[in-house]
Motif scaffolding. Structure first.
Motif, PDB file in Angstrom:
ATOM      1  N   PHE A 117       0.821  -1.205   0.000  1.00  0.00           N
ATOM      2  CA  PHE A 117       0.000   0.000   0.000  1.00  0.00           C
ATOM      3  C   PHE A 117       0.856   1.257   0.000  1.00  0.00           C
ATOM      4  O   PHE A 117       0.519   2.247  -0.655  1.00  0.00           O
ATOM      5  N   GLN A 118       1.956   1.230   0.719  1.00  0.00           N
ATOM      6  CA  GLN A 118       2.808   2.418   0.787  1.00  0.00           C
ATOM      7  C   GLN A 118       3.362   2.781  -0.583  1.00  0.00           C
ATOM      8  O   GLN A 118       3.431   3.958  -0.952  1.00  0.00           O
ATOM      9  N   GLU A 119       3.749   1.758  -1.351  1.00  0.00           N
ATOM     10  CA  GLU A 119       4.270   2.033  -2.701  1.00  0.00           C
ATOM     11  C   GLU A 119       3.191   2.622  -3.591  1.00  0.00           C
ATOM     12  O   GLU A 119       3.455   3.521  -4.393  1.00  0.00           O
ATOM     13  N   ARG A 120       1.972   2.117  -3.462  1.00  0.00           N
ATOM     14  CA  ARG A 120       0.880   2.679  -4.261  1.00  0.00           C
ATOM     15  C   ARG A 120       0.611   4.125  -3.859  1.00  0.00           C
ATOM     16  O   ARG A 120       0.320   4.974  -4.706  1.00  0.00           O
ATOM     17  N   GLN A 121       0.697   4.397  -2.562  1.00  0.00           N
ATOM     18  CA  GLN A 121       0.525   5.773  -2.100  1.00  0.00           C
ATOM     19  C   GLN A 121       1.610   6.682  -2.668  1.00  0.00           C
ATOM     20  O   GLN A 121       1.345   7.816  -3.081  1.00  0.00           O
ATOM     21  N   GLU A 122       2.845   6.188  -2.678  1.00  0.00           N
ATOM     22  CA  GLU A 122       3.948   6.986  -3.204  1.00  0.00           C
ATOM     23  C   GLU A 122       3.767   7.245  -4.700  1.00  0.00           C
ATOM     24  O   GLU A 122       4.053   8.346  -5.188  1.00  0.00           O
ATOM     25  N   ALA A 123       3.281   6.224  -5.445  1.00  0.00           N
ATOM     26  CA  ALA A 123       3.040   6.416  -6.878  1.00  0.00           C
ATOM     27  C   ALA A 123       1.944   7.450  -7.107  1.00  0.00           C
ATOM     28  O   ALA A 123       2.043   8.301  -8.000  1.00  0.00           O
ATOM     29  N   ALA A 124       0.875   7.398  -6.288  1.00  0.00           N
ATOM     30  CA  ALA A 124      -0.199   8.383  -6.420  1.00  0.00           C
ATOM     31  C   ALA A 124       0.316   9.783  -6.099  1.00  0.00           C
ATOM     32  O   ALA A 124      -0.074  10.767  -6.748  1.00  0.00           O
ATOM     33  N   ALA A 125       1.205   9.890  -5.107  1.00  0.00           N
ATOM     34  CA  ALA A 125       1.769  11.198  -4.753  1.00  0.00           C
ATOM     35  C   ALA A 125       2.616  11.750  -5.897  1.00  0.00           C
ATOM     36  O   ALA A 125       2.588  12.951  -6.192  1.00  0.00           O
ATOM     37  N   ARG A 126       3.364  10.868  -6.553  1.00  0.00           N
ATOM     38  CA  ARG A 126       4.166  11.316  -7.708  1.00  0.00           C
ATOM     39  C   ARG A 126       3.260  11.802  -8.834  1.00  0.00           C
ATOM     40  O   ARG A 126       3.558  12.799  -9.498  1.00  0.00           O
ATOM     41  N   ASP A 127       2.144  11.102  -9.047  1.00  0.00           N
ATOM     42  CA  ASP A 127       1.198  11.547 -10.073  1.00  0.00           C
ATOM     43  C   ASP A 127       0.621  12.914  -9.715  1.00  0.00           C
ATOM     44  O   ASP A 127       0.430  13.771 -10.587  1.00  0.00           O
ATOM     45  N   LEU A 131       0.788  16.258 -12.074  1.00  0.00           N
ATOM     46  CA  LEU A 131      -0.402  16.998 -12.495  1.00  0.00           C
ATOM     47  C   LEU A 131      -0.362  18.442 -11.999  1.00  0.00           C
ATOM     48  O   LEU A 131      -0.806  19.359 -12.700  1.00  0.00           O
ATOM     49  N   THR A 132       0.178  18.641 -10.810  1.00  0.00           N
ATOM     50  CA  THR A 132       0.316  20.005 -10.297  1.00  0.00           C
ATOM     51  C   THR A 132       1.288  20.810 -11.156  1.00  0.00           C
ATOM     52  O   THR A 132       1.050  21.987 -11.465  1.00  0.00           O
ATOM     53  N   GLN A 133       2.381  20.168 -11.561  1.00  0.00           N
ATOM     54  CA  GLN A 133       3.344  20.845 -12.434  1.00  0.00           C
ATOM     55  C   GLN A 133       2.726  21.167 -13.787  1.00  0.00           C
ATOM     56  O   GLN A 133       2.954  22.247 -14.349  1.00  0.00           O
ATOM     57  N   LEU A 134       1.938  20.207 -14.326  1.00  0.00           N
ATOM     58  CA  LEU A 134       1.283  20.452 -15.609  1.00  0.00           C
ATOM     59  C   LEU A 134       0.297  21.613 -15.497  1.00  0.00           C
ATOM     60  O   LEU A 134       0.243  22.485 -16.379  1.00  0.00           O
ATOM     61  N   ARG A 135      -0.451  21.659 -14.409  1.00  0.00           N
ATOM     62  CA  ARG A 135      -1.412  22.751 -14.226  1.00  0.00           C
ATOM     63  C   ARG A 135      -0.687  24.100 -14.128  1.00  0.00           C
ATOM     64  O   ARG A 135      -1.119  25.092 -14.718  1.00  0.00           O
ATOM     65  N   ALA A 136       0.425  24.135 -13.383  1.00  0.00           N
ATOM     66  CA  ALA A 136       1.182  25.386 -13.242  1.00  0.00           C
ATOM     67  C   ALA A 136       1.746  25.832 -14.589  1.00  0.00           C
ATOM     68  O   ALA A 136       1.749  27.029 -14.916  1.00  0.00           O
TER      69      ALA A 136
END
Length: 264
Positions: A117-127, A131-136
């Motif tokens: 679960f922690q790895e999936r959380q880390e992958a979601a955080a990277r996404d 997306l935040t960078q793309l929006r900026a």
């Protein structure tokens, strides 16, 4: 132990196929099957008339058509090929698990651990960071350029895929503000309908239909928006007009007819 578990699961999955293989074969003539189908159709027509979903004239015409087919149903029985069918099923009972096992040995990687679960959380955080960078970056791009429009569409697709409806609506609205596109408007209208925002969907669809009045998807969504807003008479007239203009073999005709029948 794990292989015994896999074999047990395979046997459980193939149990219905084995039942079909070993149960007694019953040969049904074509006329018998046709008669059962037509009787079921007549019963369904009677239920639709009783529920008020079918007018008397339409019920009478449909009943006559079914009765005509009933009278002209062929009397020949379909030949049975029970032995060949049983042989094919027996072959599948062996080949499906054997082929699956061989494919797994060839391409499978049983030693790969499951993602915690922690790895999936880390992958979601990277996404989220991407997306935040793309929006900026899009905020710094001139708004009326094609690059900005495509970027907002891409961001909306990503946000919708992640289940973030409000962010997807915002991104697609920015893309439509750059250049209105009926196809993207249909996507956004459907998203509004999924969140039961019929008024926003209707406003989009009115503008989209002004540019593409014959587009079946837009007309279907317009009827859906009317039905969701409680304007059933408008929805009924919209869908009936769509069916009147549709070819007889349109793949979505059955869906529209079902929606019509479901209207109160």
């Amino acid at each position: 132990m794990i292989w015994a578990l896999f074999l047990g699961l395979a046997a459980l999955a193939l149990a219905p196929l084995g039942f079909a293989l070993f149960r007694p074969v019953r040969t049904t003539g074509r006329r018998e099957a046709d008669l059962a189908l037509y009787r079921a159709q007549l019963a369904e027509l009677d239920r639709d008339r009783a529920a008020g979903r079918l007018e008397e004239a339409a019920h009478r015409a449909a009943t006559l058509e079914v009765q005509r087919r009933l009278l002209t149903a062929p009397d020949s029985a379909a030949p049975a090929h029970a032995s060949r069918g049983a042989a094919a099923l027996a072959a599948f009972l062996f080949l499906i698990p054997a082929g699956s096992f061989g494919l797994y040995l060839w391409r499978g990687h049983p030693d790969i651990p499951a993602a915690p679960f922690q790895e999936r959380q880390e992958a979601a955080a990277r996404d989220d960071v991407l997306l935040t960078q793309l929006r900026a970056r899009l905020e710094q791009t001139p708004p009326n350029t094609e690059a900005a429009r495509q970027g907002w569409i891409l961001l909306g697709n990503a946000e919708r895929g992640r289940g973030r409806t409000e962010a997807a609506v915002e991104a697609w609205n920015r893309a439509l503000a750059s250049r209105f596109d009926p196809v993207l408007a249909a996507e956004l209208a459907q998203l509004h309908l999924e969140t039961e925002n019929a008024d926003a969907a209707s406003a989009l669809l009115v503008r989209a239909l002004a540019e593409a009045p014959g587009e079946p998807r837009l007309r279907y969504l317009a009827g859906l928006a009317e039905a969701q807003a409680g304007r059933n008479a408008n929805a009924r007239s919209t869908w009936r007009a769509l069916l009147a203009d549709a070819p007889a073999d349109a793949p979505w005709r059955e869906l529209v007819e079902r929606r019509l029948q479901d209207l109160p």
